[in-house]
Scaffold this active site. Sequence first.
Site, PDB file in Angstrom:
ATOM      1  N   SER A 289      44.843  17.623  -2.772  1.00 28.62           N
ATOM      2  CA  SER A 289      45.420  18.649  -2.726  1.00 28.62           C
ATOM      3  C   SER A 289      45.351  19.857  -3.683  1.00 28.62           C
ATOM      4  O   SER A 289      45.861  20.620  -4.097  1.00 28.62           O
ATOM      5  CB  SER A 289      47.122  18.532  -2.995  1.00 28.62           C
ATOM      6  OG  SER A 289      47.544  17.353  -1.845  1.00 28.62           O
TER       7      SER A 289
ATOM      8  N   GLU B 215      38.865  10.924  -5.732  1.00 25.53           N
ATOM      9  CA  GLU B 215      39.858  11.511  -4.929  1.00 25.53           C
ATOM     10  C   GLU B 215      40.825  10.444  -4.972  1.00 25.53           C
ATOM     11  O   GLU B 215      40.906   9.495  -4.126  1.00 25.53           O
ATOM     12  CB  GLU B 215      39.419  11.605  -3.314  1.00 25.53           C
ATOM     13  CG  GLU B 215      38.297  12.852  -3.215  1.00 25.53           C
ATOM     14  CD  GLU B 215      38.339  13.532  -2.009  1.00 25.53           C
ATOM     15  OE1 GLU B 215      38.553  14.700  -1.939  1.00 25.53           O
ATOM     16  OE2 GLU B 215      38.264  12.650  -1.013  1.00 25.53           O
TER      17      GLU B 215
ATOM     18  N   LYS C  14      37.136  18.024   7.721  1.00 22.09           N
ATOM     19  CA  LYS C  14      37.627  16.860   8.347  1.00 22.09           C
ATOM     20  C   LYS C  14      37.590  17.166   9.860  1.00 22.09           C
ATOM     21  O   LYS C  14      36.846  17.602  10.234  1.00 22.09           O
ATOM     22  CB  LYS C  14      39.136  16.477   7.724  1.00 22.09           C
ATOM     23  CG  LYS C  14      39.211  16.099   6.217  1.00 22.09           C
ATOM     24  CD  LYS C  14      40.393  15.600   5.649  1.00 22.09           C
ATOM     25  CE  LYS C  14      40.293  15.478   4.398  1.00 22.09           C
ATOM     26  NZ  LYS C  14      41.671  14.974   3.680  1.00 22.09           N
TER      27      LYS C  14
ATOM     28  N   GLU D 200      39.420   8.173   3.746  1.00 22.31           N
ATOM     29  CA  GLU D 200      39.654   8.223   5.223  1.00 22.31           C
ATOM     30  C   GLU D 200      38.562   7.168   5.914  1.00 22.31           C
ATOM     31  O   GLU D 200      39.010   6.327   6.675  1.00 22.31           O
ATOM     32  CB  GLU D 200      39.895   9.423   5.780  1.00 22.31           C
ATOM     33  CG  GLU D 200      40.985  10.092   5.308  1.00 22.31           C
ATOM     34  CD  GLU D 200      40.923  11.685   5.183  1.00 22.31           C
ATOM     35  OE1 GLU D 200      40.117  12.083   5.886  1.00 22.31           O
ATOM     36  OE2 GLU D 200      41.722  12.149   4.392  1.00 22.31           O
TER      37      GLU D 200
ATOM     38  N   GLY E  15      46.295  15.219   0.943  1.00 23.68           N
ATOM     39  CA  GLY E  15      46.980  15.770   1.958  1.00 23.68           C
ATOM     40  C   GLY E  15      48.338  15.672   1.754  1.00 23.68           C
ATOM     41  O   GLY E  15      49.207  15.940   2.632  1.00 23.68           O
TER      42      GLY E  15
ATOM     43  N   HIS F 232      34.250   8.593   1.902  1.00 20.95           N
ATOM     44  CA  HIS F 232      35.670   9.236   1.691  1.00 20.95           C
ATOM     45  C   HIS F 232      36.861   8.117   2.064  1.00 20.95           C
ATOM     46  O   HIS F 232      36.462   7.143   2.783  1.00 20.95           O
ATOM     47  CB  HIS F 232      35.529  10.331   2.884  1.00 20.95           C
ATOM     48  CG  HIS F 232      36.976  11.249   2.702  1.00 20.95           C
ATOM     49  ND1 HIS F 232      38.359  10.832   3.002  1.00 20.95           N
ATOM     50  CD2 HIS F 232      36.949  12.542   2.127  1.00 20.95           C
ATOM     51  CE1 HIS F 232      39.031  11.723   2.688  1.00 20.95           C
ATOM     52  NE2 HIS F 232      38.310  12.847   2.148  1.00 20.95           N
TER      53      HIS F 232
ATOM     54  N   ASN G  61      35.764  20.145   2.972  1.00 23.95           N
ATOM     55  CA  ASN G  61      35.617  19.137   3.756  1.00 23.95           C
ATOM     56  C   ASN G  61      36.887  19.513   4.851  1.00 23.95           C
ATOM     57  O   ASN G  61      37.672  19.438   4.740  1.00 23.95           O
ATOM     58  CB  ASN G  61      36.026  17.669   3.167  1.00 23.95           C
ATOM     59  CG  ASN G  61      36.195  16.506   4.357  1.00 23.95           C
ATOM     60  OD1 ASN G  61      35.726  16.849   5.341  1.00 23.95           O
ATOM     61  ND2 ASN G  61      36.700  15.425   3.709  1.00 23.95           N
TER      62      ASN G  61
HETATM   63  P1  13P Z   1      43.416  17.914   0.751  1.00 20.91           P
HETATM   64  O1  13P Z   1      42.722  18.933  -0.018  1.00 20.91           O
HETATM   65  O2  13P Z   1      43.759  18.291   2.126  1.00 20.91           O
HETATM   66  O3  13P Z   1      44.541  17.064   0.126  1.00 20.91           O
HETATM   67  O4  13P Z   1      42.085  16.843   1.143  1.00 20.91           O
HETATM   68  C1  13P Z   1      41.368  16.456   0.046  1.00 20.91           C
HETATM   69  C2  13P Z   1      40.235  15.715   0.515  1.00 20.91           C
HETATM   70  O5  13P Z   1      40.410  14.279   1.420  1.00 20.91           O
HETATM   71  C3  13P Z   1      38.872  16.296   0.675  1.00 20.91           C
HETATM   72  O6  13P Z   1      37.595  15.367   0.977  1.00 20.91           O
END
Ligand code: 13P
Length: 251
Positions: A214, A168, A11, A98, A174, A96, A9
């Site tokens: 992560s 997640e 983002k 976010e 992150g 997601h 992803n």
């Molecule tokens: P990170 O791997 O940067 O922690 O993000 C995970 C994520 O949100 C994947 O959708």
Amino acid sequence: MRKNIVAGNWKMNTTFDEAVTLTKELLNLEKQFDKNTEVVLIPPFLYTKTLVDLTQNSKIKIGTQNSANILEGAYTGEVSAKMIASINAQYVIIGHSERRAYYNETNQILNQKLKLVLENNLIPIFCVGEILAEREANKHFEIIKNQLIEGTFNFSETDYKKIVIAYEPVWAIGTGKTASPEQAQEIHTFIRNLIAEKFGVNLANEISILYGGSVKASNAKEIFNNKDVDGGLIGGASLNAKEFTDIINAF
Ligand code: 13P
């Protein structure tokens, strides 16, 4: 048997040139990819068609990070599942954290999105996960159960089989802080059991459940090694071709 999937992803990262370069680097590394793992790249919307074209002679699949909860019409700025299907992308991330946190996407809205994604023969990656305060209050099981029931449980068995789930934990996204392999396995089993209660054990055993938060080349092996973890949804580490390849090969 259910599929192992590693999805990157991206983002809201990369310029167009960077996205093309990263895709070409991955195409060069493709012969090294584990043959039993489905690899999915999920770039920003704007680059989707370019990536579909670049990867058309490869096994790499392309997805999008979102899709609208309405099929078409006067909804400025939205992108529909029908449009995504029309350019031959195959996967769509729904829910997601976010999107849930910054764009107020509720389980009800996500359920509408999921319906359209399934109707357009796309593969949804439906995300669930708790925030830190919920885990600390020992509410994570209840939160995840609700997200799953309200977001996904009103579909037929035939539709449900096409859904990929991603766990997640928001506190691990992150932050450099990963769930321990035991924490991941515990929630993945919990999710699979809930699906089994609703749709039966056989169907539950067919559903790929990915872990995200992560994941890096250095910790992917210990996470993927758990029997209910069927791959990963990778953020930051998917922006580096070599690192992402190492994660693909971590099974
Ligand atoms: P990170 O791997 O940067 O922690 O993000 C995970 C994520 O949100 C994947 O959708």
